[in-house]
Design a protein around this motif. Structure first.
Motif, PDB file in Angstrom:
ATOM      1  N   GLU A  92     -29.211 -47.098 -49.131  1.00  9.57           N
ATOM      2  CA  GLU A  92     -29.429 -45.890 -49.920  1.00  9.57           C
ATOM      3  C   GLU A  92     -28.152 -45.575 -50.709  1.00  9.57           C
ATOM      4  OE1 GLU A  92     -30.238 -42.925 -46.945  1.00  9.57           O
ATOM      5  OE2 GLU A  92     -28.154 -42.829 -46.322  1.00  9.57           O
TER       6      GLU A  92
ATOM      7  N   SER B 286     -26.204 -39.606 -50.646  1.00 10.56           N
ATOM      8  CA  SER B 286     -27.554 -39.092 -50.902  1.00 10.56           C
ATOM      9  C   SER B 286     -28.282 -38.584 -49.659  1.00 10.56           C
ATOM     10  CB  SER B 286     -28.411 -40.178 -51.568  1.00 10.56           C
ATOM     11  OG  SER B 286     -28.621 -41.254 -50.673  1.00 10.56           O
ATOM     12  N   SER B 287     -27.797 -38.893 -48.481  1.00  8.74           N
ATOM     13  CA  SER B 287     -28.514 -38.511 -47.261  1.00  8.74           C
ATOM     14  C   SER B 287     -28.278 -37.053 -46.884  1.00  8.74           C
ATOM     15  CB  SER B 287     -28.087 -39.395 -46.086  1.00  8.74           C
ATOM     16  OG  SER B 287     -28.671 -38.920 -44.892  1.00  8.74           O
ATOM     17  N   GLU B 288     -29.348 -36.346 -46.566  1.00 12.82           N
ATOM     18  CA  GLU B 288     -29.220 -34.965 -46.096  1.00 12.82           C
ATOM     19  C   GLU B 288     -28.600 -34.920 -44.701  1.00 12.82           C
ATOM     20  OE1 GLU B 288     -33.694 -34.087 -44.464  1.00 12.82           O
ATOM     21  OE2 GLU B 288     -33.378 -34.022 -46.626  1.00 12.82           O
ATOM     22  N   LEU B 289     -28.527 -36.046 -44.011  1.00 11.74           N
ATOM     23  CA  LEU B 289     -27.901 -36.094 -42.688  1.00 11.74           C
ATOM     24  C   LEU B 289     -26.385 -36.297 -42.764  1.00 11.74           C
ATOM     25  CD1 LEU B 289     -30.505 -38.271 -40.743  1.00 11.74           C
ATOM     26  CD2 LEU B 289     -30.213 -35.778 -40.724  1.00 11.74           C
TER      27      LEU B 289
ATOM     28  N   ASP C 177     -23.903 -34.504 -43.936  1.00  7.51           N
ATOM     29  CA  ASP C 177     -23.083 -33.356 -43.545  1.00  7.51           C
ATOM     30  C   ASP C 177     -23.656 -32.570 -42.369  1.00  7.51           C
ATOM     31  OD1 ASP C 177     -21.157 -33.844 -45.554  1.00  7.51           O
ATOM     32  OD2 ASP C 177     -22.477 -32.920 -47.038  1.00  7.51           O
ATOM     33  N   ASN C 178     -24.647 -33.130 -41.694  1.00 13.70           N
ATOM     34  CA  ASN C 178     -25.246 -32.453 -40.543  1.00 13.70           C
ATOM     35  C   ASN C 178     -24.230 -32.353 -39.406  1.00 13.70           C
ATOM     36  OD1 ASN C 178     -27.110 -31.332 -38.764  1.00 13.70           O
ATOM     37  ND2 ASN C 178     -27.817 -33.341 -38.084  1.00 13.70           N
TER      38      ASN C 178
ATOM     39  N   TYR D 281     -29.653 -38.740 -33.011  1.00 14.69           N
ATOM     40  CA  TYR D 281     -30.200 -39.413 -34.183  1.00 14.69           C
ATOM     41  C   TYR D 281     -31.079 -40.555 -33.684  1.00 14.69           C
ATOM     42  CZ  TYR D 281     -26.807 -36.736 -36.828  1.00 14.69           C
ATOM     43  OH  TYR D 281     -26.094 -35.701 -37.389  1.00 14.69           O
TER      44      TYR D 281
ATOM     45  N   TRP E  80     -21.873 -42.273 -46.182  1.00 11.27           N
ATOM     46  CA  TRP E  80     -22.991 -42.518 -45.281  1.00 11.27           C
ATOM     47  C   TRP E  80     -22.673 -41.906 -43.923  1.00 11.27           C
ATOM     48  CZ3 TRP E  80     -21.371 -46.331 -48.682  1.00 11.27           C
ATOM     49  CH2 TRP E  80     -22.315 -46.741 -49.633  1.00 11.27           C
TER      50      TRP E  80
ATOM     51  N   GLY F  30     -28.772 -42.930 -43.848  1.00  9.67           N
ATOM     52  CA  GLY F  30     -29.465 -41.747 -43.355  1.00  9.67           C
ATOM     53  C   GLY F  30     -30.976 -41.911 -43.388  1.00  9.67           C
TER      54      GLY F  30
ATOM     55  N   LYS G 219     -33.722 -40.167 -38.103  1.00 11.69           N
ATOM     56  CA  LYS G 219     -34.268 -38.815 -38.038  1.00 11.69           C
ATOM     57  C   LYS G 219     -33.366 -38.080 -37.042  1.00 11.69           C
ATOM     58  CE  LYS G 219     -38.616 -39.985 -37.061  1.00 11.69           C
ATOM     59  NZ  LYS G 219     -40.055 -39.898 -36.754  1.00 11.69           N
TER      60      LYS G 219
END
Length: 168
Positions: A64, A68-71, A73-74, A80, A102, A157, A161
């Motif tokens: 990816e 771009s992953s919403e994960l 900065d989680n 996971y 990433w 990411g 999930k």
């Protein structure tokens, strides 16, 4: 005499092969092996169950775009899991900001992540994939935090999930 020498030299030059033209090392990748995973589905089933990006990353070993992953900065507590089969792969307490773009972890959940060698970009890299379904996760590097393992699991990411701790 000079014509003969030039002709001989030109034949020799044309007939020689450089090292860069021929690889003597046989490259074996995971796709060369007949591996059977606990979760084994047809390509059509994977396409039906996964998003386009998840399919590209997990089943085609894609990457990816960085950042771009919403994960990425989680910072929530939890685990996971594999986006394809829900196998627990990484714990939130082992996630850190590597600056790579990433999600990065300094260790995996033992037994749930498997490894192989990949030469897709012309150099040897350690690829990691889900040990249960074979989905491509990313790659492992030895530039992680020295105060812990020194390892960086650089994970797409889209291959993950997140399950918050309060939902487990």
């Amino acid at each position: 005499m000079i014509k003969r020498m030039i002709f001989t030299l030109s034949i020799l030059l044309v007939g020689c092969k450089g090292n860069s033209q021929e690889k003597t090392e046989e490259v074996k990748t995971r796709t060369d092996k007949q591996v059977t995973y606990k979760v084994n589905k047809t390509d059509a089933e994977w396409r039906n169950e996964l998003s386009e990006l998840q399919y590209y990353v997990l089943r085609k070993a894609g990457t990816e775009p960085a950042g771009s992953s919403e994960l990425l900065d989680n910072k929530k507590k939890g685990v996971y899991v594999c986006a394809a089969c829900n196998t627990e792969l990484f714990r939130s307490e082992h996630k850190y900001d590597s600056g790579s773009g990433w999600p990065s972890f300094d260790r995996e959940i033992k037994g749930n992540v498997a490894y192989d060698v990949d030469y897709k970009i012309g150099v040897k890299r350690t690829e990691e994939h889900c040990a249960v379904c074979g989905g491509h996760l990313g790659h492992v590097f030895d530039d992680g935090p020295r105060e812990t393992t020194g390892i960086r699991h650089c994970v797409n990411g889209a291959a993950l999930k997140f399950v918050p701790a309060d939902n487990q």
